[in-house]
Design a protein around this motif. Structure first.
Motif, PDB file in Angstrom:
ATOM      1  N   ASP A 102     -17.793  -2.264  -0.808  1.00 48.52           N
ATOM      2  CA  ASP A 102     -17.784  -1.136  -1.671  1.00 48.52           C
ATOM      3  C   ASP A 102     -16.607  -1.235  -2.577  1.00 48.52           C
ATOM      4  N   ARG A 103     -16.543  -0.621  -4.032  1.00 51.99           N
ATOM      5  CA  ARG A 103     -15.499  -0.913  -4.892  1.00 51.99           C
ATOM      6  C   ARG A 103     -15.629   0.505  -5.582  1.00 51.99           C
ATOM      7  N   LYS A 104     -14.297   1.010  -5.748  1.00 53.46           N
ATOM      8  CA  LYS A 104     -14.248   2.516  -6.580  1.00 53.46           C
ATOM      9  C   LYS A 104     -12.925   2.556  -7.305  1.00 53.46           C
ATOM     10  N   GLN A 105     -12.787   3.001  -8.331  1.00 56.24           N
ATOM     11  CA  GLN A 105     -11.398   3.191  -8.939  1.00 56.24           C
ATOM     12  C   GLN A 105     -11.211   4.771  -8.494  1.00 56.24           C
ATOM     13  N   LEU A 106     -10.170   5.147  -7.907  1.00 60.30           N
ATOM     14  CA  LEU A 106      -9.487   6.323  -7.095  1.00 60.30           C
ATOM     15  C   LEU A 106      -8.356   6.528  -7.951  1.00 60.30           C
ATOM     16  N   VAL A 107      -8.028   7.844  -7.884  1.00 60.11           N
ATOM     17  CA  VAL A 107      -6.570   8.260  -8.329  1.00 60.11           C
ATOM     18  C   VAL A 107      -5.908   8.975  -7.113  1.00 60.11           C
ATOM     19  N   ARG A 108      -4.558   8.757  -7.105  1.00 59.36           N
ATOM     20  CA  ARG A 108      -3.915   9.345  -6.101  1.00 59.36           C
ATOM     21  C   ARG A 108      -2.871  10.165  -6.895  1.00 59.36           C
ATOM     22  N   GLU A 109      -2.607  11.575  -6.463  1.00 58.67           N
ATOM     23  CA  GLU A 109      -1.863  12.597  -7.201  1.00 58.67           C
ATOM     24  C   GLU A 109      -0.553  12.448  -6.215  1.00 58.67           C
ATOM     25  N   ARG A 110       0.556  12.118  -6.919  1.00 62.57           N
ATOM     26  CA  ARG A 110       1.566  11.809  -6.049  1.00 62.57           C
ATOM     27  C   ARG A 110       2.520  13.232  -6.062  1.00 62.57           C
ATOM     28  N   ALA A 145       1.014  -1.211  -0.124  1.00 62.61           N
ATOM     29  CA  ALA A 145       0.051   0.051   0.087  1.00 62.61           C
ATOM     30  C   ALA A 145       0.898   1.163  -0.051  1.00 62.61           C
ATOM     31  N   ARG A 146       1.935   1.381   0.809  1.00 60.73           N
ATOM     32  CA  ARG A 146       2.758   2.510   0.918  1.00 60.73           C
ATOM     33  C   ARG A 146       3.557   2.570  -0.583  1.00 60.73           C
ATOM     34  N   ARG A 147       3.824   1.386  -1.099  1.00 59.51           N
ATOM     35  CA  ARG A 147       4.648   1.430  -2.491  1.00 59.51           C
ATOM     36  C   ARG A 147       3.695   2.171  -3.390  1.00 59.51           C
ATOM     37  N   ILE A 148       2.355   1.658  -3.392  1.00 62.19           N
ATOM     38  CA  ILE A 148       1.414   2.061  -4.342  1.00 62.19           C
ATOM     39  C   ILE A 148       1.373   3.671  -4.318  1.00 62.19           C
ATOM     40  N   HIS A 149       1.221   4.074  -3.058  1.00 58.49           N
ATOM     41  CA  HIS A 149       0.937   5.466  -2.776  1.00 58.49           C
ATOM     42  C   HIS A 149       2.347   6.290  -2.894  1.00 58.49           C
ATOM     43  N   LYS A 150       3.591   5.853  -2.575  1.00 54.19           N
ATOM     44  CA  LYS A 150       4.773   6.326  -2.738  1.00 54.19           C
ATOM     45  C   LYS A 150       4.980   7.314  -1.579  1.00 54.19           C
ATOM     46  N   ASP A 151       4.059   8.235  -1.410  1.00 58.42           N
ATOM     47  CA  ASP A 151       4.437   9.292  -0.399  1.00 58.42           C
ATOM     48  C   ASP A 151       4.079   8.605   1.017  1.00 58.42           C
ATOM     49  N   PRO A 152       4.452   9.339   1.769  1.00 57.23           N
ATOM     50  CA  PRO A 152       4.297   8.759   3.243  1.00 57.23           C
ATOM     51  C   PRO A 152       2.699   8.714   3.542  1.00 57.23           C
ATOM     52  N   LEU A 153       2.265   7.575   4.178  1.00 54.27           N
ATOM     53  CA  LEU A 153       0.709   7.405   4.452  1.00 54.27           C
ATOM     54  C   LEU A 153       0.454   7.732   5.635  1.00 54.27           C
ATOM     55  N   ILE A 154      -0.515   8.630   6.003  1.00 55.64           N
ATOM     56  CA  ILE A 154      -1.072   8.816   7.598  1.00 55.64           C
ATOM     57  C   ILE A 154      -1.799   7.634   7.922  1.00 55.64           C
ATOM     58  N   ALA A 155      -2.036   7.267   8.959  1.00 50.72           N
ATOM     59  CA  ALA A 155      -2.984   6.262   9.579  1.00 50.72           C
ATOM     60  C   ALA A 155      -4.057   6.914  10.281  1.00 50.72           C
ATOM     61  N   PRO A 156      -5.132   7.207   9.673  1.00 49.19           N
ATOM     62  CA  PRO A 156      -6.117   8.039  10.410  1.00 49.19           C
ATOM     63  C   PRO A 156      -6.705   7.393  11.519  1.00 49.19           C
ATOM     64  N   GLY A 203       4.189  14.320  -9.198  1.00 49.67           N
ATOM     65  CA  GLY A 203       3.582  14.946 -10.269  1.00 49.67           C
ATOM     66  C   GLY A 203       3.098  13.662 -10.971  1.00 49.67           C
ATOM     67  N   SER A 204       3.341  12.383 -10.876  1.00 47.28           N
ATOM     68  CA  SER A 204       2.788  11.230 -11.346  1.00 47.28           C
ATOM     69  C   SER A 204       1.342  10.992 -10.739  1.00 47.28           C
ATOM     70  N   ASN A 205       0.468  10.507 -11.362  1.00 47.61           N
ATOM     71  CA  ASN A 205      -0.681   9.873 -10.988  1.00 47.61           C
ATOM     72  C   ASN A 205      -0.779   8.348 -10.944  1.00 47.61           C
ATOM     73  N   VAL A 206      -1.617   7.792  -9.784  1.00 49.23           N
ATOM     74  CA  VAL A 206      -1.743   6.395  -9.942  1.00 49.23           C
ATOM     75  C   VAL A 206      -3.206   6.064  -9.796  1.00 49.23           C
ATOM     76  N   LEU A 207      -3.746   5.464 -10.861  1.00 50.08           N
ATOM     77  CA  LEU A 207      -5.039   4.958 -10.804  1.00 50.08           C
ATOM     78  C   LEU A 207      -5.163   3.662 -10.167  1.00 50.08           C
ATOM     79  N   MET A 208      -6.240   3.591  -9.003  1.00 46.53           N
ATOM     80  CA  MET A 208      -6.134   2.441  -8.159  1.00 46.53           C
ATOM     81  C   MET A 208      -7.492   1.966  -8.132  1.00 46.53           C
ATOM     82  N   ASP A 209      -7.673   0.476  -8.119  1.00 41.03           N
ATOM     83  CA  ASP A 209      -9.056  -0.162  -8.044  1.00 41.03           C
ATOM     84  C   ASP A 209      -8.786  -0.346  -6.481  1.00 41.03           C
ATOM     85  N   VAL A 210      -9.866   0.310  -5.757  1.00 42.79           N
ATOM     86  CA  VAL A 210      -9.979   0.078  -4.430  1.00 42.79           C
ATOM     87  C   VAL A 210     -11.294  -0.722  -3.912  1.00 42.79           C
TER      88      VAL A 210
END
Ligand code: C2E
Ligand code: CA
Ligand code: CA
Length: 560
Positions: free
Chosen positions: A479-487, A432-443, A490-497
């Motif tokens: 629930d299932r969605k396609q979502l985009v993460r803007e890193r 999950a961290r690799r996909i997002h690349k940037d540091p991920l908060i844990a809400p 500048g790169s974008n990652v399209l995710m199937d969540v």
């Protein structure tokens, strides 16, 4: 000062023999229970004659009946308006216990003064019982039948045998002043008082301590289970005229200190406490024992006895080392610490099974030192729980958790795990961290999910509540969605969540799990594979047809 029988006779003739009244109170509350009538003997010339002297003179000179008659008459008269819940306690000389007319005399005096006999207690010193047991019994039974209550005075100073005690109708036991005095000085003194209280209680008699002069004595007596007291702390003997004031006085209570916890477990007398303890012992779902300072079993409940693999009787009087030698070696350090006064709690110890060939069992034990009134450790209270099942379950759980963790990190999918009810995210795996690349908060709640900052493919921001993980938790739905993460690069990652609720044993939602797939990466891999396969196909075709490398680059649409 030498006094003789004539002095006593003269005092009686001149009406100088008077009753005085000393309050008797309930120890815990200080509430007034009644008064002991003590006799004072003045003289027209010279100072008063002290009670031991004139009583002894009257007894030996044949004046004791007259003296008692005189004093009781005056006492009944002075106390005729005594509130009905208070009593008068009157001293009867041993000599009078051979006088069969005594009950009638008392009844007559009470009637003349209008004083109720049920408010009368007669104090008998134990020596009186020895002289003529049968006659004493007749007289005492008659007095008791008339409604008088009886107190055994100066208990422990004479020769009372317990069988006498039992066969006379005594209601109260008076603890002699000499024991009360010794109580403060030595442990033995305290033990004597505790035993007297114990005897009184087991025979259904109330115990009254004499000569209580200090708060310390009162507290100690209360602690030892004594119910009532009299003494200078509560009031000296005073004249009939002072009765109304003594009745109106505010009780001197030590109940306040009982309530604030300074003194504890006073409600019950020792015998009751013992019975309560026994009930707790037998009913407890825990192994319990008490060992003395030499680590000998003083008591043990059947549960612990069973855990130790021997009947209760085989424990009593024997040391822990004798009964369970192997376990003893392991728990010795805890026992030693408890003997030094430390509370040792929740120790997990593996113990050999009492049944040969069986596996070890796991105990959770506590060792609580028991102190006497002098602060000396006199034993250890032991509590033992068999937690073998729990220990086994924990072992299995640890193992499956390790397996789960390995899977969690090995799958090529991002995983988020959150827990009910707030939605705190407790786990995020490496993928999950690799996909997002940037540091991920844990809400720490679903409200914070928006901080992940994901968007829909059309650029709209995803609201906290609309994250699949939140929907799974809040609505208990997959629930299932396609979502985009803007890193940040500048790169974008399209995710199937994809997210779904995690349900507990009873079907309730205990959390949710989200699985994240990097669609672009999957597509890239797929494209790469397609290219590789097309190349292979072309090579194969070429070798088969002998055609040149530049032939058609058609690509199969479905290599999978
Ligand atoms: P007792 O029945 O044991 O009475 C208690 C004695 O302790 C009383 O002494 C009382 O004044 C005294 N006392 C009470 N509170 C305290 C205290 O806090 N500290 C100290 N140091 N002493 C306290 P008293 O009045 O001198 O009587 C001595 C004994 O004479 C009595 O001992 C009782 O056996 C006998 N006695 C007194 N009055 C009578 C009576 O009317 N008839 C008979 N037969 N004996 C009596
Ligand atoms: Ca007395
Ligand atoms: Ca006494």
């Amino acid at each position: 000062m030498t006094v003789n029988l004539d002095d006593v006779r003269r005092a009686l003739d001149e009406g100088l023999v008077e009753p005085c009244f000393q309050p008797i109170v309930e120890l815990r509350t200080g509430r007034l229970m009644g008064f002991e009538v003590l006799t004072r003997c003045a003289r027209s010339e010279g100072g008063p004659i002290l009670p031991p002297n004139f009583i002894a003179l009257a007894e030996s000179g044949g004046l004791i009946q007259r003296l008692t008659h005189d004093v009781v008459r005056k006492a009944f008269h002075s106390a005729r308006n005594l509130p009905a819940d208070l009593y008068l306690s009157i001293n009867i000389s041993p000599i009078q216990l051979s006088d069969l007319t005594l009950p009638r005399q008392i009844a007559q005096l009470a009637e003349e003064a209008g004083f109720p006999l049920k408010c009368t207690v007669l104090e008998i010193t134990e020596s009186a019982l020895i002289a003529n047991v049968e006659r004493a019994k007749t007289i005492l039974n008659e007095l008791h039948d008339m409604g008088c209550r009886l107190a055994l005075d100066d208990f422990g100073t004479g020769y009372s045998s317990l069988s006498h005690l039992h066969s006379f109708p005594f209601d109260k036991l008076k603890i002699d002043i000499s024991f009360v005095r010794r109580m403060g000085a030595s442990r033995e003194g305290r033990k004597i008082v505790a035993s007297i209280v114990g005897i009184g209680h087991s025979l259904g008699m109330k115990t009254i301590a004499e000569g209580v002069e200090t708060e310390e004595q009162a507290e100690l007596l209360l602690w030892l289970g004594c119910g009532y007291a009299q003494g200078w702390l509560y009031g000296r003997c005073s004249s009939p005229a002072t009765l109304p004031d003594m009745i109106a006085a505010t009780p001197r209570s030590i109940a306040g200190r009982v309530d604030d916890g300074t003194i504890s477990s006073l409600e019950a007398l020792p015998a009751q406490r013992l019975a309560q303890l026994q009930a707790i012992y037998d009913g407890a779902p825990v192994g319990l024992a008490f060992v003395d300072a030499d680590l000998r079993y003083v008591s043990i409940n059947s549960r612990l006895a069973a855990l130790n693999g021997a009947p209760v009787a085989e424990h009593l009087g024997r040391t822990i080392e004798e009964v369970i030698p192997e376990a003893y070696a392991r728990i010795k350090p805890y026992l030693e610490r408890a003997l030094r006064g430390q509370v040792v709690s929740d120790q997990t110890v593996k113990r050999p099974s009492p049944i040969p060939g069986r596996p070890e069992w796991t105990s959770l034990s506590s060792y609580q030192p028991a102190w006497d009134e002098a602060g000396e450790v006199i034993g250890i209270s032991i509590a033992v729980l068999d937690i073998s099942d729990r220990a086994r379950a924990e072992g299995i759980l640890r193992k499956s958790e390790a397996q789960l963790r390995a899977v969690f990190e090995a799958v090529p999918l991002g995983i988020f795990i959150s827990e009910s009810p707030d939605g705190i995210v407790t786990r995020i795996n490496e993928e999950a961290r690799r996909i997002h690349k940037d540091p991920l908060i844990a809400p720490t709640s679903t409200d914070e999910y928006g901080e992940w900052g994901l968007k829909y493919p059309d650029g709209q921001v995803v609201h906290s509540d609309d994250y699949p993980l939140a929907r799974a938790l809040l609505h208990n739905k997959v629930d299932r969605k396609q979502l985009v993460r803007e890193r940040s690069d500048g790169s974008n990652v399209l995710m199937d969540v994809w997210a779904g609720p995690v349900r507990g044993h009873d079907g309730e939602t205990v959390g949710a799990i989200a699985v994240v797939k990097d669609i672009d990466a999957t597509r890239r891999i797929r494209e790469h594979l397609l290219r590789v396969m097309a190349e292979l196909k072309r090579l194969l075709l070429n070798s088969a047809t002998g055609a040149g490398l530049a032939s058609q680059r058609s690509v199969s649409q479905d290599p999978f």
